[in-house]
Design a protein around this motif. Sequence first.
Motif, PDB file in Angstrom:
ATOM      1  N   ALA A  85       0.913  -1.170   0.227  1.00 24.13           N
ATOM      2  CA  ALA A  85      -0.021   0.214   0.020  1.00 24.13           C
ATOM      3  C   ALA A  85       0.748   1.560   0.115  1.00 24.13           C
ATOM      4  O   ALA A  85       0.644   2.270  -0.522  1.00 24.13           O
ATOM      5  N   MET A  86       1.761   1.163   0.790  1.00 28.64           N
ATOM      6  CA  MET A  86       2.966   2.271   0.840  1.00 28.64           C
ATOM      7  C   MET A  86       3.531   2.527  -0.687  1.00 28.64           C
ATOM      8  O   MET A  86       3.486   3.618  -1.126  1.00 28.64           O
ATOM      9  N   THR A  92       1.871   6.257  -6.936  1.00 34.23           N
ATOM     10  CA  THR A  92       0.794   7.397  -7.322  1.00 34.23           C
ATOM     11  C   THR A  92       1.290   8.906  -7.423  1.00 34.23           C
ATOM     12  O   THR A  92       1.169   9.692  -8.198  1.00 34.23           O
ATOM     13  N   LEU A  93       2.004   8.992  -6.164  1.00 30.66           N
ATOM     14  CA  LEU A  93       2.635  10.598  -6.128  1.00 30.66           C
ATOM     15  C   LEU A  93       3.557  10.753  -6.903  1.00 30.66           C
ATOM     16  O   LEU A  93       3.721  11.858  -7.587  1.00 30.66           O
ATOM     17  N   LEU A  98       3.730   2.172 -12.618  1.00 29.35           N
ATOM     18  CA  LEU A  98       3.789   0.897 -11.485  1.00 29.35           C
ATOM     19  C   LEU A  98       2.662   1.356 -10.645  1.00 29.35           C
ATOM     20  O   LEU A  98       2.255   0.389  -9.903  1.00 29.35           O
ATOM     21  N   ALA A  99       2.054   2.365 -10.497  1.00 24.98           N
ATOM     22  CA  ALA A  99       0.952   2.794  -9.711  1.00 24.98           C
ATOM     23  C   ALA A  99      -0.004   1.761  -9.915  1.00 24.98           C
ATOM     24  O   ALA A  99      -0.588   1.300  -8.809  1.00 24.98           O
TER      25      ALA A  99
END
Length: 176
Positions: A85-86, A92-93, A98-99
């Motif tokens: 999750a991290m 994503t940020l 790969l997000a």
Amino acid sequence: MGTAERSRASEESVAGRSVVRQVRGAPDRDIPGPARTSELTDGEQLEIARPLWVEEPARRHPLPDPVRTAAVRAVIVIAVTLIQAMVAFLCTLAGSWLAFPMVISAVASTVLATWAVVDVWVTRQVWNQRNGVVSEPSSTARTLRRERRARRRQERAAVRAQGRIRGRGAGQLSHS
């Protein structure tokens, strides 16, 4: 010897065994706490430090092996899920390609982690059911059981008494 005396005796023996003796100049001299010193024959001083900890007996029994195995498995799965999750959040940020795959795998891992936690609970319930947990009945259950036993005893005594009366041949005037 009662439980309190036995506990006190075991604590004293553990404390007596774990006393650490140190000669002046030893590397552990900086450990805080009151210490007693005593003179040796050749002028060296022997420092007797209080123990760093005193072992106490475990209050609860350890988990049974199958439950412990399931718990360890669940902790590992939950740790991996949190890491995924991290990583998904950081990807994503960063706007990485790969997000999306990481978010999908994190969701799947969350389902797996939930399954692992339920597995621990089910394994514990099954182990308790198969191996018998020591349970003490409540006072109301004990009272009801006692009353039922007394009622059954009275019924059996009444049946026995009725059988004795019939066996004597009640109503007969002679033994013929």
